[in-house]
Design a protein around this motif. Sequence first.
Motif, PDB file in Angstrom:
ATOM      1  N   LYS A   1       0.823  -1.206   0.000  1.00 36.02           N
ATOM      2  CA  LYS A   1       0.000   0.000   0.000  1.00 36.02           C
ATOM      3  C   LYS A   1       0.860   1.260   0.000  1.00 36.02           C
ATOM      4  O   LYS A   1       0.589   2.213  -0.745  1.00 36.02           O
ATOM      5  CB  LYS A   1      -0.908  -0.006   1.234  1.00 36.02           C
ATOM      6  CG  LYS A   1      -1.831   1.192   1.330  1.00 36.02           C
ATOM      7  CD  LYS A   1      -2.698   1.113   2.569  1.00 36.02           C
ATOM      8  CE  LYS A   1      -3.593   2.347   2.695  1.00 36.02           C
ATOM      9  NZ  LYS A   1      -4.429   2.289   3.933  1.00 36.02           N
TER      10      LYS A   1
ATOM     11  N   GLU B   1       2.313   1.654  -3.450  1.00 36.82           N
ATOM     12  CA  GLU B   1       1.344   2.206  -4.397  1.00 36.82           C
ATOM     13  C   GLU B   1       1.147   3.704  -4.177  1.00 36.82           C
ATOM     14  O   GLU B   1       1.032   4.473  -5.140  1.00 36.82           O
ATOM     15  CB  GLU B   1       0.014   1.460  -4.258  1.00 36.82           C
ATOM     16  CG  GLU B   1       0.066   0.019  -4.736  1.00 36.82           C
ATOM     17  CD  GLU B   1      -1.243  -0.704  -4.490  1.00 36.82           C
ATOM     18  OE1 GLU B   1      -2.134  -0.095  -3.829  1.00 36.82           O
ATOM     19  OE2 GLU B   1      -1.384  -1.856  -4.940  1.00 36.82           O
ATOM     20  N   THR B   2       1.110   4.109  -2.894  1.00 35.38           N
ATOM     21  CA  THR B   2       0.951   5.532  -2.594  1.00 35.38           C
ATOM     22  C   THR B   2       2.128   6.330  -3.117  1.00 35.38           C
ATOM     23  O   THR B   2       1.952   7.397  -3.738  1.00 35.38           O
ATOM     24  CB  THR B   2       0.815   5.746  -1.077  1.00 35.38           C
ATOM     25  OG1 THR B   2      -0.309   5.006  -0.597  1.00 35.38           O
ATOM     26  CG2 THR B   2       0.640   7.219  -0.756  1.00 35.38           C
ATOM     27  N   LYS B   3       3.332   5.826  -2.909  1.00 34.68           N
ATOM     28  CA  LYS B   3       4.515   6.534  -3.402  1.00 34.68           C
ATOM     29  C   LYS B   3       4.544   6.546  -4.925  1.00 34.68           C
ATOM     30  O   LYS B   3       4.950   7.545  -5.540  1.00 34.68           O
ATOM     31  CB  LYS B   3       5.781   5.885  -2.850  1.00 34.68           C
ATOM     32  CG  LYS B   3       5.967   6.110  -1.362  1.00 34.68           C
ATOM     33  CD  LYS B   3       7.291   5.539  -0.871  1.00 34.68           C
ATOM     34  CE  LYS B   3       7.489   5.836   0.616  1.00 34.68           C
ATOM     35  NZ  LYS B   3       8.771   5.316   1.137  1.00 34.68           N
ATOM     36  N   HIS B   4       4.097   5.445  -5.508  1.00 34.87           N
ATOM     37  CA  HIS B   4       4.043   5.401  -6.969  1.00 34.87           C
ATOM     38  C   HIS B   4       3.066   6.442  -7.500  1.00 34.87           C
ATOM     39  O   HIS B   4       3.349   7.143  -8.485  1.00 34.87           O
ATOM     40  CB  HIS B   4       3.642   4.000  -7.432  1.00 34.87           C
ATOM     41  CG  HIS B   4       3.582   3.854  -8.922  1.00 34.87           C
ATOM     42  ND1 HIS B   4       4.706   3.839  -9.727  1.00 34.87           N
ATOM     43  CD2 HIS B   4       2.513   3.744  -9.762  1.00 34.87           C
ATOM     44  CE1 HIS B   4       4.338   3.706 -10.988  1.00 34.87           C
ATOM     45  NE2 HIS B   4       3.022   3.649 -11.040  1.00 34.87           N
ATOM     46  N   GLN B   5       1.921   6.561  -6.845  1.00 33.01           N
ATOM     47  CA  GLN B   5       0.944   7.572  -7.240  1.00 33.01           C
ATOM     48  C   GLN B   5       1.506   8.984  -7.048  1.00 33.01           C
ATOM     49  O   GLN B   5       1.252   9.879  -7.853  1.00 33.01           O
ATOM     50  CB  GLN B   5      -0.345   7.395  -6.440  1.00 33.01           C
ATOM     51  CG  GLN B   5      -1.111   6.126  -6.783  1.00 33.01           C
ATOM     52  CD  GLN B   5      -2.308   5.907  -5.883  1.00 33.01           C
ATOM     53  OE1 GLN B   5      -2.542   6.672  -4.948  1.00 33.01           O
ATOM     54  NE2 GLN B   5      -3.081   4.862  -6.152  1.00 33.01           N
ATOM     55  N   GLU B   6       2.267   9.165  -5.966  1.00 32.19           N
ATOM     56  CA  GLU B   6       2.890  10.468  -5.740  1.00 32.19           C
ATOM     57  C   GLU B   6       3.877  10.799  -6.845  1.00 32.19           C
ATOM     58  O   GLU B   6       3.940  11.939  -7.323  1.00 32.19           O
ATOM     59  CB  GLU B   6       3.596  10.482  -4.383  1.00 32.19           C
ATOM     60  CG  GLU B   6       2.649  10.464  -3.197  1.00 32.19           C
ATOM     61  CD  GLU B   6       3.395  10.409  -1.870  1.00 32.19           C
ATOM     62  OE1 GLU B   6       4.646  10.279  -1.921  1.00 32.19           O
ATOM     63  OE2 GLU B   6       2.749  10.482  -0.818  1.00 32.19           O
TER      64      GLU B   6
ATOM     65  N   GLN C   1       3.105  14.362 -13.570  1.00 29.88           N
ATOM     66  CA  GLN C   1       2.057  15.163 -14.207  1.00 29.88           C
ATOM     67  C   GLN C   1       2.203  16.638 -13.859  1.00 29.88           C
ATOM     68  O   GLN C   1       2.050  17.516 -14.713  1.00 29.88           O
ATOM     69  CB  GLN C   1       0.688  14.651 -13.782  1.00 29.88           C
ATOM     70  CG  GLN C   1       0.364  13.261 -14.302  1.00 29.88           C
ATOM     71  CD  GLN C   1      -0.983  12.758 -13.822  1.00 29.88           C
ATOM     72  OE1 GLN C   1      -1.654  13.407 -13.026  1.00 29.88           O
ATOM     73  NE2 GLN C   1      -1.378  11.589 -14.306  1.00 29.88           N
TER      74      GLN C   1
ATOM     75  N   GLU D   1       3.789   9.625  -9.932  1.00 26.17           N
ATOM     76  CA  GLU D   1       3.012   9.924 -11.128  1.00 26.17           C
ATOM     77  C   GLU D   1       2.418  11.330 -11.059  1.00 26.17           C
ATOM     78  O   GLU D   1       2.409  12.065 -12.055  1.00 26.17           O
ATOM     79  CB  GLU D   1       1.900   8.894 -11.307  1.00 26.17           C
ATOM     80  CG  GLU D   1       2.397   7.529 -11.739  1.00 26.17           C
ATOM     81  CD  GLU D   1       1.255   6.570 -12.012  1.00 26.17           C
ATOM     82  OE1 GLU D   1       0.117   6.891 -11.621  1.00 26.17           O
ATOM     83  OE2 GLU D   1       1.500   5.514 -12.627  1.00 26.17           O
ATOM     84  N   ALA D   2       1.933  11.702  -9.856  1.00 24.53           N
ATOM     85  CA  ALA D   2       1.384  13.053  -9.687  1.00 24.53           C
ATOM     86  C   ALA D   2       2.475  14.100  -9.882  1.00 24.53           C
ATOM     87  O   ALA D   2       2.250  15.147 -10.506  1.00 24.53           O
ATOM     88  CB  ALA D   2       0.757  13.203  -8.298  1.00 24.53           C
TER      89      ALA D   2
END
Length: 304
Positions: A167, A170-175, A181, A177-178
């Motif tokens: 988890k 995934e959070t760091k991966h989303q960070e 972007q 990606e953000a």
Amino acid sequence: MNLGIRAKLLASFGALTALLAVVGFVGWRNTVELAQDAEKMYAYQVKGTVALANSESALWKLRYGFPQFLVLPSKRSDILTEEPQLYKIIDDNLREYAKGELTAEEQVAFHKLQDAYHRYIAARPKWFELQQAGKLKEAAEYRAATTTPFGAETVEAFSELIQLQRKVGETKHQEIEANIQGLTVLLVCTLSFALLSAVILTAIVSRDIVNPIVQSVKKIASSSMEITAAVERQEYTISQQANAVNQTTATMNELSVASSLSAKQAEASAVSSHQALTLAESGNQSVEKTMKGIVTPVGVTSRL
């Protein structure tokens, strides 16, 4: 004027260069930060995941060692020899996982796992002693009271930590990606601002350069029109003068013809006058002869 235009061009070029430098610096800095985040994610998340997976796999081998020890007496020596090796694999991988930047939740789950695991491995040797001593009932009771629940607790702690670590990953991966972007939007906005600024600066400089040129062209055009009008006036004057000359020439030609006619008439009059004079002289001589014939008798003359 040339110095002013040159200064404006240099200022515009400097401003555009500064904007592009800012864009490049922002992009470079954010790219470095993203690369560091990705490296940390690999170092702390990917390696951590591998370490937990290796530890959990070794733990399952430990747990399967009990039933194998019971049903495969020939494997007992190998199982006992493999025990320390599996402990080392679990300990080394747990230490590798602990090197990462663990969140507060991961640290709590990791300590829970360590407590359960240490109780489990501390209880295992006594079961082997009871089993080898033939105290099967005591071994079974001891296993039911210690190693089995401690092992299940350790497996559950591993599962919770792995899920939490996944988890967090995934959070760091989303960070990341953000951030990518956000970097993309920032670069696009910065580049758009730079291009817009370049257009504005180009328009300003072009206006300052083109306006004097347009004014000069207008002045040149006005002067050309004035020169053209003056030339046209001169051509008109010359044309009038040429017409006057042509008329004068025609008049002179007419006078020349008249003079020639007058000269011819005068010459004819002179000839007529000369002829009349000749006739008059001839008549005069005839009259004189006649008069002499009348005055002197023929016989007197002969006598004299």
